[in-house]
Design a protein around this motif. Sequence first.
Motif, mmCIF file in Angstrom:
data_model
loop_
_atom_site.group_PDB
_atom_site.id
_atom_site.type_symbol
_atom_site.label_atom_id
_atom_site.label_comp_id
_atom_site.label_asym_id
_atom_site.label_seq_id
_atom_site.Cartn_x
_atom_site.Cartn_y
_atom_site.Cartn_z
ATOM 1 N N GLU A 1 0.827 -1.213 0.000
ATOM 2 C CA GLU A 1 0.000 0.000 0.000
ATOM 3 C C GLU A 1 0.857 1.257 0.000
ATOM 4 N N GLN A 2 1.840 1.270 0.895
ATOM 5 C CA GLN A 2 2.659 2.480 1.044
ATOM 6 C C GLN A 2 3.523 2.740 -0.174
ATOM 7 N N ASN A 3 4.027 1.663 -0.768
ATOM 8 C CA ASN A 3 4.842 1.852 -1.965
ATOM 9 C C ASN A 3 3.993 2.322 -3.138
ATOM 10 N N ALA A 4 2.762 1.809 -3.207
ATOM 11 C CA ALA A 4 1.853 2.272 -4.254
ATOM 12 C C ALA A 4 1.569 3.758 -4.077
ATOM 13 N N ALA A 5 1.344 4.148 -2.826
ATOM 14 C CA ALA A 5 1.085 5.559 -2.532
ATOM 15 C C ALA A 5 2.288 6.419 -2.900
ATOM 16 N N ALA A 6 3.482 5.919 -2.586
ATOM 17 C CA ALA A 6 4.705 6.676 -2.859
ATOM 18 C C ALA A 6 4.929 6.843 -4.358
ATOM 19 N N LEU A 7 4.561 5.820 -5.114
ATOM 20 C CA LEU A 7 4.762 5.859 -6.561
ATOM 21 C C LEU A 7 3.635 6.587 -7.275
ATOM 22 N N GLY A 8 2.650 7.044 -6.516
ATOM 23 C CA GLY A 8 1.532 7.725 -7.129
ATOM 24 C C GLY A 8 0.585 6.783 -7.842
ATOM 25 N N THR A 9 0.858 5.471 -7.718
ATOM 26 C CA THR A 9 -0.044 4.495 -8.318
ATOM 27 C C THR A 9 -1.399 4.608 -7.638
ATOM 28 N N SER A 10 -2.438 4.291 -8.356
ATOM 29 C CA SER A 10 -3.774 4.375 -7.789
ATOM 30 C C SER A 10 -3.849 3.484 -6.554
ATOM 31 N N VAL A 11 -4.284 4.054 -5.445
ATOM 32 C CA VAL A 11 -4.390 3.292 -4.212
ATOM 33 C C VAL A 11 -5.675 2.472 -4.245
ATOM 34 N N ASP A 12 -5.550 1.202 -3.886
ATOM 35 C CA ASP A 12 -6.711 0.311 -3.873
ATOM 36 C C ASP A 12 -7.751 0.816 -2.872
ATOM 37 N N PRO A 13 -8.941 1.174 -3.360
ATOM 38 C CA PRO A 13 -9.965 1.693 -2.448
ATOM 39 C C PRO A 13 -10.480 0.627 -1.475
ATOM 40 N N HIS A 14 -10.237 -0.638 -1.812
ATOM 41 C CA HIS A 14 -10.689 -1.723 -0.943
ATOM 42 C C HIS A 14 -9.536 -2.326 -0.139
ATOM 43 N N ALA A 15 -8.513 -1.539 0.109
ATOM 44 C CA ALA A 15 -7.328 -2.063 0.785
ATOM 45 C C ALA A 15 -7.670 -2.663 2.150
ATOM 46 N N SER A 16 -8.540 -1.992 2.880
ATOM 47 C CA SER A 16 -8.903 -2.485 4.213
ATOM 48 C C SER A 16 -9.622 -3.825 4.133
ATOM 49 N N GLU A 17 -10.537 -3.934 3.167
ATOM 50 C CA GLU A 17 -11.253 -5.204 3.005
ATOM 51 C C GLU A 17 -10.296 -6.301 2.575
ATOM 52 N N ALA A 18 -9.415 -5.961 1.645
ATOM 53 C CA ALA A 18 -8.440 -6.956 1.176
ATOM 54 C C ALA A 18 -7.579 -7.434 2.339
ATOM 55 N N PHE A 19 -7.211 -6.489 3.205
ATOM 56 C CA PHE A 19 -6.397 -6.838 4.371
ATOM 57 C C PHE A 19 -7.145 -7.794 5.291
ATOM 58 N N ASP A 20 -8.372 -7.426 5.666
ATOM 59 C CA ASP A 20 -9.178 -8.285 6.544
ATOM 60 C C ASP A 20 -9.422 -9.651 5.899
ATOM 61 N N PHE A 21 -9.678 -9.621 4.605
ATOM 62 C CA PHE A 21 -9.880 -10.873 3.870
ATOM 63 C C PHE A 21 -8.700 -11.809 4.089
ATOM 64 N N GLY A 22 -7.503 -11.265 3.966
ATOM 65 C CA GLY A 22 -6.299 -12.071 4.148
ATOM 66 C C GLY A 22 -6.167 -12.606 5.562
ATOM 67 N N VAL A 23 -6.405 -11.740 6.520
ATOM 68 C CA VAL A 23 -6.296 -12.160 7.926
ATOM 69 C C VAL A 23 -7.292 -13.278 8.219
#
Lengths: 179, 179
Positions: free
Chosen positions: A137-159
């Motif tokens: 997530e942070q590297n995507a943000a640093a590179l200006g790449t579009s940040v995944d709007p579902h990052a939190s869900e993806a994270f919980d999904f993994g956990v």
Amino acid sequence: MALSRDQITKAALRILRKYGFADLSMRRIAAELDAQPSALYWHVQNKQELLVMAAVAILEPCRGDDVLQLTRSVRAALSSVRDGADVALIAVAASPKPLPGLSRLPEMLREFGLPEQDADWGARTLVHHILAAVAEEQNAAALGTSVDPHASEAFDFGVRAILRGIGAERAAMDEPTLF
Amino acid sequence: MALSRDQITKAALRILRKYGFADLSMRRIAAELDAQPSALYWHVQNKQELLVMAAVAILEPCRGDDVLQLTRSVRAALSSVRDGADVALIAVAASPKPLPGLSRLPEMLREFGLPEQDADWGARTLVHHILAAVAEEQNAAALGTSVDPHASEAFDFGVRAILRGIGAERAAMDEPTLF
DNA sequence: ACCTGAACACCGTTCAAGT
DNA sequence: ACCTGAACACCGTTCAAGT
């Protein structure tokens, strides 16, 4: 003001927040404290030790009554500091002793009733997921790449997937303490 | 011999194998090729691009008829080059396009019948596990820390747990193609 | 005990100039 | 088209010497 391990750690975190990991050099930290670079080496063995100190400071406030809460707390703590996951990744690799927050995971899984080895391996898998997810997530943000709007869900999904998968299928369903 | 992207990549891998990531500098690669550091910049935009090239070369030969085989193949490929996981970690963060080997994971999960988002998130969780697991092993080896004798089992344990957890419980049991 | 000053051996990257 | 040479602005770390 006299130098100290605490001052140095705080200066490192200030630089991290404002300018990121690429700018976190011993010379930069020294300049932030109006001291010579060599002065840091009286208080700290080397840069690696300093990075571990920074990671510990970042992860210190992590809390959680169950596994999902704790992982979310770790994610939030890492996300709150620019390149926090990169620092933690290096710290877990370098540090002989477990980091705060992360160290509670195997305990929690054991308390929950998992066999010791399953608890340890499961906790490691969870830690890998957290660190790599936030780093991505942070590297995507640093590179200006579009940040995944579902990052939190993806994270919980993994956990949740890992928890279910480590033999806690029943657990994940029946035992509210885990979530 | 004239320089080329291929020569540069191979020189980088030689340095990586022999001396590790810490010694992988543009200047070192140039020296290995009897050229000036600045010469590299005609063939390559910057060091990041070079690291992506190295990661692609490392992951190129990865194969596998099912998910477990493929993840093992990726683990083996990364393990075969000193600090290979660190390089891949930076490359996945830096590279806009997916890396060889890793890119097949979401496809496999989709083919297997998982909904698209579950397949994507599940694949990401798997990639995180692979990269972080190998990074941990390699860093432990580099630090002289005792290497976990059950590293392979711990790795498989994580892969299986994630597969079971992403809603493939039935799959993991009933469908031999997945393992 | 705590810090400065100077040095050592490096970095990534740019750019005019050569061939 | 492809590379050299020189420079710019940095690194982490050590260590004698100061206070």
